[in-house]
Design an enzyme around this catalytic site. Sequence first.
Site, PDB file in Angstrom:
ATOM      1  N   ALA A   1       0.824  -1.209   0.000  1.00  0.00           N
ATOM      2  CA  ALA A   1       0.000   0.000   0.000  1.00  0.00           C
ATOM      3  C   ALA A   1       0.860   1.261   0.000  1.00  0.00           C
ATOM      4  CB  ALA A   1      -0.926  -0.021   1.217  1.00  0.00           C
TER       5      ALA A   1
ATOM      6  N   ASP B   1      10.463  -5.598  -3.997  1.00  0.00           N
ATOM      7  CA  ASP B   1       9.401  -6.296  -3.268  1.00  0.00           C
ATOM      8  C   ASP B   1       9.518  -7.798  -3.503  1.00  0.00           C
ATOM      9  OD1 ASP B   1       6.537  -5.527  -1.900  1.00  0.00           O
ATOM     10  OD2 ASP B   1       6.446  -7.435  -2.976  1.00  0.00           O
TER      11      ASP B   1
ATOM     12  N   CYS C   1      -1.599  -5.369   9.603  1.00  0.00           N
ATOM     13  CA  CYS C   1      -2.694  -5.229   8.638  1.00  0.00           C
ATOM     14  C   CYS C   1      -3.389  -6.573   8.404  1.00  0.00           C
ATOM     15  CB  CYS C   1      -2.158  -4.693   7.323  1.00  0.00           C
ATOM     16  SG  CYS C   1      -1.452  -3.052   7.488  1.00  0.00           S
TER      17      CYS C   1
ATOM     18  N   CYS D   1      23.222   4.593  15.906  1.00  0.00           N
ATOM     19  CA  CYS D   1      23.876   5.838  15.463  1.00  0.00           C
ATOM     20  C   CYS D   1      24.899   6.345  16.463  1.00  0.00           C
ATOM     21  CB  CYS D   1      22.842   6.901  15.107  1.00  0.00           C
ATOM     22  SG  CYS D   1      21.912   7.574  16.485  1.00  0.00           S
TER      23      CYS D   1
END
Length: 337
Positions: free
Chosen positions: A35, A56, A183, A243
């Site tokens: 999405a 993907d 989802c 970091c």
Amino acid sequence: MNREKYSRQILFPPIGAEGQDKLLESRAVILGCGALGTAQANALTRAGVGTLRIVDRDFVEESNLQRQILFDEADARERLPKAIAAARKLNQINSEVKVEGVVEDVDNRNIEKLVSGFQVVLDATDNFEARYLLNEAAVKHGLPWIYGAVVASYGMTMTILPERTACLACLFPAAPEGAHETCDTVGVIGPAVSWVAAIQVTEALKILLGRRQELHGTMLAYDIWKNQLQEIRPRQDPQCRVCGAREFAYLNRTGPTHTSLCGRDSVQIHAAAARQLDLADLRIRLEPFGRVRANEFLLVFAVDAYELTVFSDGRAIVKGTHDPAVARSVYAKYIGA
Ligand SMILES: [Zn+2]
């Protein structure tokens, strides 16, 4: 060069003709093409960002069409890999943009290669592990990236400039434990995706235009259904393992993960070593055992209660179980270990 195509955004002073030229020379990479990824790719392609790579691992299914704006029913019927279906659609939208669709699962072996040479990475992945991996690769190479996540009607986004802002691990030192909402369990609505993608794309354009002073500089969270907005200004943590200490635990993990959960009721099997499967040959071999369908990128094999989607690099998604051991044994039985 055809400027008419971009006339409305050239009129927008922060872009202008000079900015448009800059965009056409720019390079952005999107990790994930669900999405968020389709919404980002659509906007960046229309804006004329010259080179776009989309990565993907998955293929188009009917349940994607409600929110994944570059796909249609034919893509789902053909089970096209998302990166391929998206690249085809984007070429029709703006042929001036060089779009590269890469059908790969992002992991610690390939991520640095996949993002190398790009100016910004847009996060459209769907899990914490992939985001930690991306965060480490970005911090290691000083590459800006834009975090985005959506579930149900709620989304979050933050822009990370290594050494200049907090990184993802400053904010979330560890992935949330136990099961969390996804989802696949609580659903997602299209408009919640649209706002996150809109902000990520706007931030990407600012970075590509060299207007970093105009980045929003916060962690934004919004529930579009309840109209609840939260904004915090994340602080860089000097003790941050990524970091601060520059320890890249996800990037440097040894040994490949052989399986990973991938949505509800599916397990992904990673090939132990790089292999090249001959899908035509495999099809002939599997046909006596169950129903086989194939296109030029993948093969779908239905047997017993399972459905295996096999890619030519040996990776497979086994649907019908959430047990990695079961998935591995089905894979070993039919595809070979
Ligand atoms: Zn950090």
